[in-house]
Structure formats: C-alpha cells, structure tokens
Design a protein around this motif. Sequence first.
Motif, PDB file in Angstrom:
ATOM      1  N   ASP A  79       0.956  -1.117   0.053  1.00  0.00           N
ATOM      2  CA  ASP A  79       0.086   0.202   0.045  1.00  0.00           C
ATOM      3  C   ASP A  79       0.800   1.332   0.039  1.00  0.00           C
ATOM      4  N   ASP A  80       1.786   1.259   0.539  1.00  0.00           N
ATOM      5  CA  ASP A  80       2.985   2.306   0.509  1.00  0.00           C
ATOM      6  C   ASP A  80       3.727   2.716  -1.351  1.00  0.00           C
ATOM      7  N   LEU A  81       3.070   2.020  -1.912  1.00  0.00           N
ATOM      8  CA  LEU A  81       3.641   2.664  -3.390  1.00  0.00           C
ATOM      9  C   LEU A  81       3.267   3.513  -3.689  1.00  0.00           C
ATOM     10  N   ALA A  82       1.770   4.026  -2.933  1.00  0.00           N
ATOM     11  CA  ALA A  82       1.063   4.662  -3.554  1.00  0.00           C
ATOM     12  C   ALA A  82       1.226   6.349  -3.859  1.00  0.00           C
ATOM     13  N   GLY A  83       2.629   5.930  -2.830  1.00  0.00           N
ATOM     14  CA  GLY A  83       3.027   7.316  -2.359  1.00  0.00           C
ATOM     15  C   GLY A  83       4.152   7.453  -3.021  1.00  0.00           C
ATOM     16  N   HIS A  84       4.776   6.287  -3.984  1.00  0.00           N
ATOM     17  CA  HIS A  84       6.164   6.513  -4.568  1.00  0.00           C
ATOM     18  C   HIS A  84       6.097   6.679  -5.792  1.00  0.00           C
ATOM     19  N   ASP A  85       7.043   7.184  -6.435  1.00  0.00           N
ATOM     20  CA  ASP A  85       7.399   6.926  -7.852  1.00  0.00           C
ATOM     21  C   ASP A  85       7.711   5.909  -8.310  1.00  0.00           C
ATOM     22  N   CYS A  86       7.121   5.330  -9.366  1.00  0.00           N
ATOM     23  CA  CYS A  86       6.937   4.039  -9.857  1.00  0.00           C
ATOM     24  C   CYS A  86       6.601   4.179 -11.163  1.00  0.00           C
ATOM     25  N   LEU A  87       7.557   2.627 -12.397  1.00  0.00           N
ATOM     26  CA  LEU A  87       8.431   2.926 -13.389  1.00  0.00           C
ATOM     27  C   LEU A  87       7.294   1.830 -13.748  1.00  0.00           C
ATOM     28  N   VAL A  88       6.836   1.933 -14.636  1.00  0.00           N
ATOM     29  CA  VAL A  88       5.518   1.108 -14.691  1.00  0.00           C
ATOM     30  C   VAL A  88       5.780   0.156 -16.229  1.00  0.00           C
ATOM     31  N   PHE A  89       5.593  -1.311 -16.608  1.00  0.00           N
ATOM     32  CA  PHE A  89       6.082  -1.246 -18.229  1.00  0.00           C
ATOM     33  C   PHE A  89       4.678  -2.689 -18.313  1.00  0.00           C
ATOM     34  N   SER A  90       4.043  -2.265 -19.430  1.00  0.00           N
ATOM     35  CA  SER A  90       2.886  -2.387 -20.022  1.00  0.00           C
ATOM     36  C   SER A  90       3.163  -2.116 -21.773  1.00  0.00           C
ATOM     37  N   ASP A  91       2.429  -2.919 -22.081  1.00  0.00           N
ATOM     38  CA  ASP A  91       1.816  -3.265 -23.934  1.00  0.00           C
ATOM     39  C   ASP A  91       1.313  -1.877 -24.343  1.00  0.00           C
ATOM     40  N   SER A  92       0.579  -1.060 -23.204  1.00  0.00           N
ATOM     41  CA  SER A  92       0.331   0.751 -23.851  1.00  0.00           C
ATOM     42  C   SER A  92      -0.408   1.224 -22.114  1.00  0.00           C
ATOM     43  N   PRO A  93       0.260   2.363 -21.982  1.00  0.00           N
ATOM     44  CA  PRO A  93       0.821   3.750 -21.474  1.00  0.00           C
ATOM     45  C   PRO A  93      -1.049   3.575 -20.693  1.00  0.00           C
ATOM     46  N   GLY A  94      -0.510   3.917 -19.447  1.00  0.00           N
ATOM     47  CA  GLY A  94      -1.491   3.574 -18.526  1.00  0.00           C
ATOM     48  C   GLY A  94      -1.740   2.990 -17.299  1.00  0.00           C
ATOM     49  N   SER A  95      -1.738   2.950 -16.173  1.00  0.00           N
ATOM     50  CA  SER A  95      -2.255   2.275 -14.988  1.00  0.00           C
ATOM     51  C   SER A  95      -1.676   0.790 -15.181  1.00  0.00           C
ATOM     52  N   ALA A  96      -1.010   0.446 -14.093  1.00  0.00           N
ATOM     53  CA  ALA A  96      -0.456  -1.070 -14.242  1.00  0.00           C
ATOM     54  C   ALA A  96      -1.456  -1.928 -12.313  1.00  0.00           C
ATOM     55  N   GLU A  97      -1.165  -3.698 -12.410  1.00  0.00           N
ATOM     56  CA  GLU A  97      -1.679  -3.531 -11.467  1.00  0.00           C
ATOM     57  C   GLU A  97      -0.128  -5.283 -11.218  1.00  0.00           C
ATOM     58  N   TRP A  98      -0.088  -4.888 -10.027  1.00  0.00           N
ATOM     59  CA  TRP A  98       1.028  -5.309  -9.673  1.00  0.00           C
ATOM     60  C   TRP A  98       0.453  -6.136  -9.029  1.00  0.00           C
TER      61      TRP A  98
END
Length: 306
Positions: free
Chosen positions: A182-201
């Motif tokens: 839950d602490d990740l909500a306050g951090h800068d995350c680097l997202v890998f996916s096929d298309s831009p936008g949010s992701a699920e870890w």
Amino acid sequence: MDQLAAMAAFVRAVESGSLSAAARALPSSLTSVSRQISALEEHFGTRLLLRTTRQLALTDDGRILYERAKSILGEVREIEAALSRDPLQPSGRIRVSSPGLIGRLVIAPLLVEFLRRYPALSVDLLLVDRAVDMVEEDIHLAIRIGRLRDSQLIARKLTDLQMIVCASPDYMARRGTPRTPDDLAGHDCLVFSDSPGSAEWRFADGSKTGRKIRISGRLWMNSLDALVNAAREGAGIVRVPSWQVQSELADGRLTRLLIDHEPAPTPLQLMLQPSRLASPKIRAFVDYLVEQWGKIDALRTPFAGG
C-alpha cells in the motif's frame, strides 16, 4: 469440390488481393479460381468475399475461414513433410514468438547451435511483449509468461520466474523505503506494459491468487531494459523478473523491496497447438529448448527464476 484446393485458392486470393493474381500464383485459370471460391461459399452457405472491380474484402465469415484455412493448409504441408522426409533430418521453417527480453537474452543465443544441429531447418523469431494469436499469426511455438489460459493449447513448462520490486539506494535516500504494498501509492513507480496507463502489481496476501495493487506510474515504458536503467539512476521503483537484475542486486546498485510480500513464482511456458505435435521440426525444437533450458538452470546462470 476438392476442398483443400478450394481453400488454397481462397487463401491465395485473400493474400494476393485479387482473383487474377491468385490464378497467376497458383498457377491456375481465373475461371477455375472463381469457381472454387463460389463452391466454397455455396458449401458453407455464406458470403466469404466482397468483390469489386479493384479489390477483395473479407466478410466476417470469410475472415474466420481464412484464419482456419491457413492453419489447415499449414498442417497438411507438415504432414506431407513428416511422411515424405527422413524424420532424423527435419526440415522447413519454424515460427517462434517470445517476450522481447527473454527472446534477446535467452532464446536467440540458443538458436545458433540449433541451426547448426539441424541444417535443413530455418527459424523466424518474433519478439513481442503480448500474447500472440497463434492461428491468425501462423505461430508454431510461443513462449509465454504466466499460466495457461487457452485450453486448446498444450503447455510445456520451462522454468519459474520470480517477479520482484526494487529501487536504487539513491531513490530510497530521497523518498524513503516502502514497507507494505500500500505504501507504493506514495512513491514514483516505473511501469512496464503494452500500452500507457496504470498497471496492476500482484503481491502475496495469504490467498492462492494473491492481491493486486493498482499502480499509477510516473514513468511508463514498453521496454524492461530501459526501465531497469531508469531505476538504477534513481527514477523510481521497478517490478522485474529477479534474473534480469541479479548483477545490480549483487553489487548494490538496486535493492530488493517488499520481500515478505512477493507473489508465488510465475511459470515460463512453451505453448503449441496439439496438431503441431506430429511435426518432426516442432518436436526437434521443443526437445532442444527443454534440453538447453535444463542446462541453464543446472548451471545457476542469471536465467534461472530464483
């Protein structure tokens, strides 16, 4: 009606864009090609092609038949090859798809010895970070991360991949260290996916499937290599397979985070259609890849999942 010949004429017409071009390529007469396609439409009771003076267009039913006919004709060619050639010397072309990073670092280096061992075989390696449609894209073998979803495919497990979360010491000195997912909500995350936008870890929570956390990353890329480089430079927190960052973890350039919350390992599997099992060239490639992957794991190289 010779259905195989009619399907061959139909597929050739679709791919060449006209009946006359299909007739020249087969070779056959324009009248014969037209009659074969008309016979197919009559047999299936549906319109397959929309014909104008300048081009052909597939109907919805025509697209279904085109995809299946390509697969059927390919299987017939493989059966002919299996019955007419020396099974100890498989020949032909193999189309393989793989996630980009694994394809570049693992699969591609193994192909050199495979081609040396089987001089009558050729390989097309397609590097894509998505699940391909094996029928539509005429893929013989697909390497996929994750569990089998399409029950019509056969899966051969190669190894397990452990997904981990990590960041550089510089980033954590500036932004702190997350203690729970839950602490990740306050951090800068680097997202890998096929298309831009949010992701699920996914993280472990005591259940069989685990818990998904929605991540809104400040930086999105469709390249894991580039994301790892950004993480090393302190841009944020990245989620990657553990083997990819083994050297960075060993020398301290990245630090493994949320270890107690890591999900169960994800299988890396080799997928194929059941009809391909009879093909000598497919069996040769599957056996070779499984053999080589066993050696990789035994040597405890960075390609192992742990």
